[in-house]
Design a protein around this motif. Structure first.
Motif, PDB file in Angstrom:
ATOM      1  N   ASP A   1      53.124 -89.352 -94.261  1.00 36.02           N
ATOM      2  CA  ASP A   1      51.652 -89.393 -94.303  1.00 36.02           C
ATOM      3  C   ASP A   1      51.222 -89.628 -95.751  1.00 36.02           C
ATOM      4  O   ASP A   1      51.986 -89.394 -96.678  1.00 36.02           O
ATOM      5  CB  ASP A   1      51.057 -88.072 -93.769  1.00 36.02           C
ATOM      6  N   GLU A   2      49.987 -90.066 -95.928  1.00 39.54           N
ATOM      7  CA  GLU A   2      49.424 -90.394 -97.242  1.00 39.54           C
ATOM      8  C   GLU A   2      50.353 -91.353 -97.985  1.00 39.54           C
ATOM      9  O   GLU A   2      50.705 -91.150 -99.143  1.00 39.54           O
ATOM     10  CB  GLU A   2      49.170 -89.120 -98.081  1.00 39.54           C
TER      11      GLU A   2
ATOM     12  N   GLY B   1      42.848 -85.859 -97.678  1.00 41.89           N
ATOM     13  CA  GLY B   1      43.392 -85.431 -96.378  1.00 41.89           C
ATOM     14  C   GLY B   1      42.565 -84.323 -95.741  1.00 41.89           C
ATOM     15  O   GLY B   1      42.684 -84.071 -94.558  1.00 41.89           O
TER      16      GLY B   1
ATOM     17  N   SER C   1      45.996 -88.320 -89.559  1.00 43.54           N
ATOM     18  CA  SER C   1      46.876 -87.140 -89.636  1.00 43.54           C
ATOM     19  C   SER C   1      46.869 -86.389 -88.305  1.00 43.54           C
ATOM     20  O   SER C   1      47.887 -85.847 -87.880  1.00 43.54           O
ATOM     21  CB  SER C   1      46.429 -86.210 -90.762  1.00 43.54           C
TER      22      SER C   1
HETATM   23 MG   LIG Z   1      44.898 -87.588 -93.231  1.00 47.68          MG
END
Ligand SMILES: [Mg+2]
Ligand SMILES: Nc1ncnc2c1ncn2[C@@H]1O[C@H](COP(=O)(O)OP(=O)(O)OP(=O)(O)O)[C@@H](O)[C@H]1O
Length: 663
Positions: free
Chosen positions: A304-305, A562, A233
């Motif tokens: 993301d993810e 995260g 991230s």
């Molecule tokens: Mg992350």
């Protein structure tokens, strides 16, 4: 490096005025390259080269720079001597920041200022005039540490010969003098801000992260993965800031993850509802004007993810992109930048993360959709873990990630049940497998504290968007606090002081209606209102101002994916998903800051299909002998002996030979 700090590509509008300020010639270029160059007299220039046209040069003298909207990729250069203003837009914000910083350093990083001293200038000028050669320009050399230190000193961030911060009075006086001087010289005001990177801007990308960044800025569709804490991230934020804002859409599968990269949720962007509709209906939904416009404008889609994006949903949006954009290329020609770790939490099909089992048996990952192979050009795995520095803990986590637990891991993790991880009145955050448990713990603990409850209400830029902001931003619209409440910081305030997103603290008092929090490292901080900005699906910005805190007696594991957390306690007896225990454990920075109450090897398992997928990574790159997982083994549950032995071999191969990048 090709991400040169002295080069910037963006849209440029130029406007000249005459001596009395009346606007004259105007030029507008959608794409132009700005380059910092020197002539043979070592004077600095900004060279502007519009696409397929000849360059124009502006001497870096009497320059005023306005950079208030730098984060949106905009800045204005006012060259007073030449009566010309350059309006820059659609610049990659990170590249713009480095470009401005380089200008500032090059103008201030020489002893005696940016210009050579008089004698040498005169000599060079004489040589230059006598010579028959035309004037030549060369790129400026990369910024040196000496130039940086000197420029920092001039910006008042370093006092002479030391790195201590000047007292507020001294700093104020110095700043006043500087401003006066800057005004007289017409140099960049507020350049000092370019150095005040207390957030993670000051951290350097590792070589493996740079490689991914280069692939992304060269326009390739990329999937990069890596275990928890490898900086996926973090890298994504850098990638976003290295891309032009127009057409770059940053999304994530969950609101929390979207907030970490300053984006929106993939569902909000896609405009096809929850993804349950038929393909035909999804196409209709996405054809509504607002959604269709989003899809048409999008040039680069970042997710993301990705592990939590449902495969069928992914397939639908791929078809939607082709349909709306009338383009038959994969994803309608949109560049994809996907990242995540499939060995963390899988897609949640329905419900609120609170049900006993949220995943359906026919659950599909993105990589299982037919769209995946056609859309991804490059795959990378980041291998360097940044969240944890203890090699023992990193090794344990690598084993847990693939569902491998041996006796020594069990005993090491079980031993944490007795350790004291609290300090300075800060209790450990309880990570719960179910959301409802976490909510009720926070509510009852707050009620049980003595004293008055104080309400901190968020100030949202658009009241009708409060629900959207609630979903995406961790800072709640209504935050009730009391003295002694356990809290977590939701912003990076100052990395070097440990005031980082995820830092745990306790409210010690209220001062001028603001909570004062003492953190685990004993730092006290008055939590002033901070701003969060999210981009809506249509690309507009909405903001929330709130104190950067949330109650932290407990969190759900799903909501923690995260995050990096200080000081966590967990009971894993009710985990219900592959990867859930790994996600919980990998939030911690060290084995010393974790307490597992009831560790049992049965709580840890990895999805066999994901293991198989990761095995395919290596198959593509390295010619190693693979242990096939026969089709009949695929459906076998953990506990089946045949499947277990094949799985064990597969895990072993994954541990011993880490995956490498494939391009
Ligand atoms: Mg992350
Ligand atoms: N190159 C780097 N130098 C220093 N610190 C870094 C670097 N890259 C990442 N970090 C730090 O490592 C920590 C973990 O990074 P990040 O949250 O991006 O990892 P992640 O791979 O996204 O993890 P997860 O899979 O859990 O989401 C953060 O505190 C981040 O600032």
């Amino acid at each position: 490096m090709d991400l040169n700090d002295a080069v910037l590509t963006c849209a440029v509008n130029m406007q000249w005025t005459n001596a009395v300020g009346i606007t004259g010639r105007k030029l507008a270029y959608k794409t132009a390259t700005l380059r910092l160059v020197r002539n043979d007299l070592r004077e600095l220039f900004v060279e502007v080269t519009p696409e397929k046209l000849k360059p124009l040069k502006f001497k870096l003298k009497d320059l005023m720079v306005h950079k208030k909207f730098m984060a949106e990729g905009k800045a204005t250069f006012n060259f007073k001597a030449e009566n010309c203003t350059l309006y820059l837009s659609n610049a990659p914000p990170g590249t713009l920041m480095f470009f401005l910083r380089t200008i500032y350093i090059k103008m201030n990083g020489n002893e005696g200022g940016s210009q050579p001293d008089d004698a040498s200038l005169q000599k060079k000028l004489r040589e230059h005039l006598m010579s028959a050669k035309p004037s030549s320009f060369e790129d400026v050399s990369p910024v040196t540490t000496a130039e940086m230190i000197l420029a920092r000193k001039k910006a008042g961030l370093l006092s002479k010969g030391s790195v201590t911060t000047p007292s507020p009075q001294v700093a104020k006086k110095r700043r006043f003098e500087e401003l006066k001087e800057e005004k007289e010289r017409g140099t960049m005001p507020a350049a000092k801000k370019l150095y005040q990177s207390t957030t993670d801007e000051s951290l350097r990308l590792s070589e493996e992260q740079m490689e991914v960044l280069r692939a992304c800025t060269s326009g390739k569709s990329v999937f990069f993965t890596g275990s928890a804490g490898t900086g996926k991230s973090f890298l994504l934020r850098r990638i976003i800031s290295a891309l032009p804002p127009d057409g770059t859409v940053a999304t994530a599968s969950t609101g929390v993850a979207a907030c970490l990269i300053g984006g929106t949720t993939l569902h909000a962007f896609a405009g096809i509802g929850g993804g349950d509709a038929t393909m035909q209906r999804s196409l209709e939904l996405a054809s509504r004007p607002a959604s269709a416009q989003n899809w048409r404008k999008c040039k680069r889609l970042i997710i993301d993810e990705i592990s939590m994006v449902d495969g069928q949903f992914f397939e639908k949006i791929e078809a939607v992109a082709r349909h709306i954009r009338r383009n038959d290329r994969p994803f309608g020609g949109i560049q994809l930048i996907l990242c995540g770790d499939f060995l963390q939490l899988p897609p949640v099909i329905k419900g609120d993360f609170g049900g006993a089992t949220t995943a359906t048996p026919q659950q599909r990952f993105c990589f299982q959709s037919s769209a995946w192979e056609t859309c991804i050009q490059c795959v990378y795995e980041l291998k360097q873990v940044h969240r944890q520095s203890d090699p023992e803990f990193v090794k344990i986590l690598n084993h847990l990630r693939i569902g491998h637990v041996n006796d020594s891991i069990t005993s090491r993790l079980a031993a944490t049940s007795k350790q004291k991880i609290e300090g300075n009145g800060i209790l450990a955050t309880q990570l719960c497998s179910h959301t409802n448990d976490a909510n009720s713990i926070n509510e009852s603990k707050l009620e049980n504290l003595g004293g008055d409850k104080i309400l901190f209400k968020a100030d949202d830029s658009d009241a009708s968007m409060t629900k959207t902001l609630d979903q995406q931003i961790q800072a709640p619209s209504q935050l009730y606090l009391k003295v002694n409440a356990q809290v977590m910081l939701l912003k990076n305030i100052n990395i070097s002081n440990g005031l980082v997103n995820g830092a745990r603290g306790v409210v010690v008092r209220m001062e001028k209606d603001l909570p004062v929090v003492r953190f685990k490292n004993n730092q006290e901080y008055i939590c002033k209102h901070e701003k969060w900005i999210i981009k809506t699906a249509s690309g507009s910005h909405i903001t929330r101002r709130q104190v950067p805190l949330k109650l932290a007696w407990a969190f759900s594991i799903h909501k923690s994916q995260g995050l990096t957390l200080d000081c966590v306690e967990m009971s894993l007896s009710k985990v219900f998903e592959a990867g859930q225990a790994y996600v919980a454990l990998s939030r911690a920075k060290s084995l010393q800051s974790i307490r597992i109450l009831d560790f049992d090897a049965k709580q840890v398992w990895a999805n066999p299909q994901v293991l198989q997928f990761y095995k395919g990574f290596r198959r593509k790159l390295m010619d190693t002998t693979m242990i096939p997982l026969g089709p009949k083994n695929k459906d076998k549950k953990p506990g089946d002996k045949t499947a277990n032995s094949a799985l064990a071999k597969l895990k072993k191969s994954l541990i011993n030979k880490p995956l490498v990048s494939i391009s």
